[in-house]
Design a protein around this motif. Structure first.
Motif, PDB file in Angstrom:
ATOM      1  N   GLU A 106     -37.707 -42.270 -17.043  1.00  0.00           N
ATOM      2  CA  GLU A 106     -36.409 -41.837 -17.636  1.00  0.00           C
ATOM      3  C   GLU A 106     -36.861 -42.199 -18.968  1.00  0.00           C
ATOM      4  O   GLU A 106     -36.295 -41.248 -19.935  1.00  0.00           O
ATOM      5  CB  GLU A 106     -35.659 -42.603 -17.216  1.00  0.00           C
ATOM      6  CG  GLU A 106     -35.286 -41.975 -15.732  1.00  0.00           C
ATOM      7  CD  GLU A 106     -34.986 -40.650 -16.064  1.00  0.00           C
ATOM      8  OE1 GLU A 106     -34.745 -40.042 -16.218  1.00  0.00           O
ATOM      9  OE2 GLU A 106     -35.018 -39.535 -14.430  1.00  0.00           O
ATOM     10  N   GLY A 118     -35.512 -42.819 -28.317  1.00  0.00           N
ATOM     11  CA  GLY A 118     -36.230 -42.489 -27.430  1.00  0.00           C
ATOM     12  C   GLY A 118     -37.553 -41.460 -27.954  1.00  0.00           C
ATOM     13  O   GLY A 118     -37.639 -41.909 -28.602  1.00  0.00           O
ATOM     14  N   TYR A 122     -29.991 -41.451 -25.783  1.00  0.00           N
ATOM     15  CA  TYR A 122     -31.118 -42.305 -25.591  1.00  0.00           C
ATOM     16  C   TYR A 122     -29.834 -43.702 -25.368  1.00  0.00           C
ATOM     17  O   TYR A 122     -29.519 -44.593 -26.314  1.00  0.00           O
ATOM     18  CB  TYR A 122     -31.915 -42.712 -26.264  1.00  0.00           C
ATOM     19  CG  TYR A 122     -33.425 -43.367 -25.124  1.00  0.00           C
ATOM     20  CD1 TYR A 122     -33.881 -42.715 -24.424  1.00  0.00           C
ATOM     21  CD2 TYR A 122     -33.927 -44.455 -25.659  1.00  0.00           C
ATOM     22  CE1 TYR A 122     -34.897 -43.107 -23.440  1.00  0.00           C
ATOM     23  CE2 TYR A 122     -34.934 -45.460 -25.031  1.00  0.00           C
ATOM     24  CZ  TYR A 122     -35.216 -44.522 -24.383  1.00  0.00           C
ATOM     25  OH  TYR A 122     -36.234 -45.475 -23.578  1.00  0.00           O
ATOM     26  N   VAL A 178     -37.572 -38.563 -21.862  1.00  0.00           N
ATOM     27  CA  VAL A 178     -36.959 -36.998 -21.930  1.00  0.00           C
ATOM     28  C   VAL A 178     -37.481 -36.225 -22.149  1.00  0.00           C
ATOM     29  O   VAL A 178     -38.079 -35.451 -23.050  1.00  0.00           O
ATOM     30  CB  VAL A 178     -36.064 -38.028 -23.429  1.00  0.00           C
ATOM     31  CG1 VAL A 178     -34.546 -36.922 -22.993  1.00  0.00           C
ATOM     32  CG2 VAL A 178     -35.449 -39.182 -22.175  1.00  0.00           C
ATOM     33  N   LYS A 196     -30.438 -35.516 -27.837  1.00  0.00           N
ATOM     34  CA  LYS A 196     -31.030 -36.826 -26.468  1.00  0.00           C
ATOM     35  C   LYS A 196     -31.347 -38.211 -27.446  1.00  0.00           C
ATOM     36  O   LYS A 196     -30.979 -38.947 -26.985  1.00  0.00           O
ATOM     37  CB  LYS A 196     -32.373 -36.205 -25.764  1.00  0.00           C
ATOM     38  CG  LYS A 196     -32.154 -34.966 -24.954  1.00  0.00           C
ATOM     39  CD  LYS A 196     -32.986 -34.088 -24.120  1.00  0.00           C
ATOM     40  CE  LYS A 196     -32.876 -33.067 -23.074  1.00  0.00           C
ATOM     41  NZ  LYS A 196     -31.800 -33.472 -22.171  1.00  0.00           N
ATOM     42  N   LEU A 197     -31.655 -37.624 -28.225  1.00  0.00           N
ATOM     43  CA  LEU A 197     -32.362 -38.953 -29.344  1.00  0.00           C
ATOM     44  C   LEU A 197     -31.203 -39.670 -29.599  1.00  0.00           C
ATOM     45  O   LEU A 197     -31.179 -41.378 -29.297  1.00  0.00           O
ATOM     46  CB  LEU A 197     -33.072 -38.753 -30.290  1.00  0.00           C
ATOM     47  CG  LEU A 197     -34.300 -38.197 -30.316  1.00  0.00           C
ATOM     48  CD1 LEU A 197     -34.883 -37.645 -31.773  1.00  0.00           C
ATOM     49  CD2 LEU A 197     -35.303 -38.947 -29.885  1.00  0.00           C
ATOM     50  N   VAL A 221     -38.910 -38.006 -26.853  1.00  0.00           N
ATOM     51  CA  VAL A 221     -38.354 -36.366 -26.397  1.00  0.00           C
ATOM     52  C   VAL A 221     -39.652 -35.930 -25.895  1.00  0.00           C
ATOM     53  O   VAL A 221     -40.215 -35.328 -27.421  1.00  0.00           O
ATOM     54  CB  VAL A 221     -37.117 -36.133 -27.095  1.00  0.00           C
ATOM     55  CG1 VAL A 221     -36.821 -34.473 -26.233  1.00  0.00           C
ATOM     56  CG2 VAL A 221     -35.853 -36.767 -26.717  1.00  0.00           C
TER      57      VAL A 221
END
Length: 250
Positions: free
Chosen positions: A218, A186, A236, A221, A232-233, A188
């Motif tokens: 996408e 990911g 992902y 993020v 979020k990581l 971010v």
């Protein structure tokens, strides 16, 4: 990710400014991210700066988790302008490895450092900024930081706090590497007080104009709050629009 990596701690590379900026909310975001790393046993890789956002992030994490939790990577040219390193002792990697081995064997060692496999690097002893690797140039710096992330456990990735040209260049390069299939972790953007609204608007416009696919939009993020970053990581998912290329060992 290999089976052996599943048990490793996450390694997160943070891109951010070498100055603090005009809004104290951004320095506080660096401190908050350090606290989140400490609470979740996350290891930091960063650009090795001792001032501004970088210095605040590293110092806060080292105070909480110890110097082994933060690994700075800095080109030699930038060391000369960093006040935090002016009295630091530079070490030869081979000697540092021998020192660490003596300590592990029970002998007294003058300092403990993390040796690094990259060529033409040297090290500083542990400090309030963690462990620092000095590299010859910017390209080696970025490659080493990315390598550390990709060797990390689940939840490893890249995060951008507030910063200037360098921060933007680094986060967009890692986004491009994801699109090209070089990595699949990911990326971010920490969008505190709308700092990255302009960049996110550009991504939407690039999709509209046909330069970025909706799926690849996408890759980058957004997190509006520090408390969302590590989630979020961890959550992902790679884009199905990425290029399927074989990069070998590059």
């Amino acid at each position: 990710m290999t089976t052996s990596q599943q048990d490793k701690p996450a390694v997160v590379c943070v891109f951010c400014g070498s100055v603090g900026g005009n809004d104290p909310a951004h320095l506080e975001s660096a401190r908050a991210l350090a606290r989140a790393f400490h609470e979740n046993n996350v290891q930091l890789v960063y650009g090795g700066g001792t001032a501004g956002m970088m210095g605040e992030l590293a110092r806060t994490l080292v105070k909480l988790s110890g110097p082994q939790a933060a690994h700075g990577v800095i080109p030699r040219a930038l060391v000369k302008v960093e006040e935090g390193y002016k009295d630091s002792q530079e070490l030869d990697p081979a000697a540092a490895t021998e020192s660490a081995q003596r300590e592990q064997a029970g002998g007294k060692a003058p300092e403990r450092v993390l040796p690094d496999p990259m060529d033409k690097t040297t090290l500083f002893k542990e400090s309030e900024y963690g462990v620092t690797t000095i590299v010859p140039d910017m390209h080696t710096r970025k490659r080493l930081m990315a390598t550390k992330v990709l060797e990390g456990g689940p939840g490893s990735g890249f995060v951008a706090l507030a910063g200037g040209f360098g921060t933007m260049e680094e986060v967009m390069e890692m986004t491009t590497w994801n699109q090209l299939g070089i990595h699949g972790v990911g990326v971010v953007l920490v969008n505190i007080k709308g700092f990255y609204d302009g960049l996110l608007a550009w991504v939407k416009n690039a999709v509209k104009e046909g330069y970025i696919s909706p799926a690849n939009a996408e890759i980058l993020v957004e997190a509006k709050d520090i408390s969302k970053v590590l989630t979020k990581l961890r959550d992902y998912k790679v884009s199905n629009g990425r290029m399927q290329l074989n990069w070998g060992q590059e």
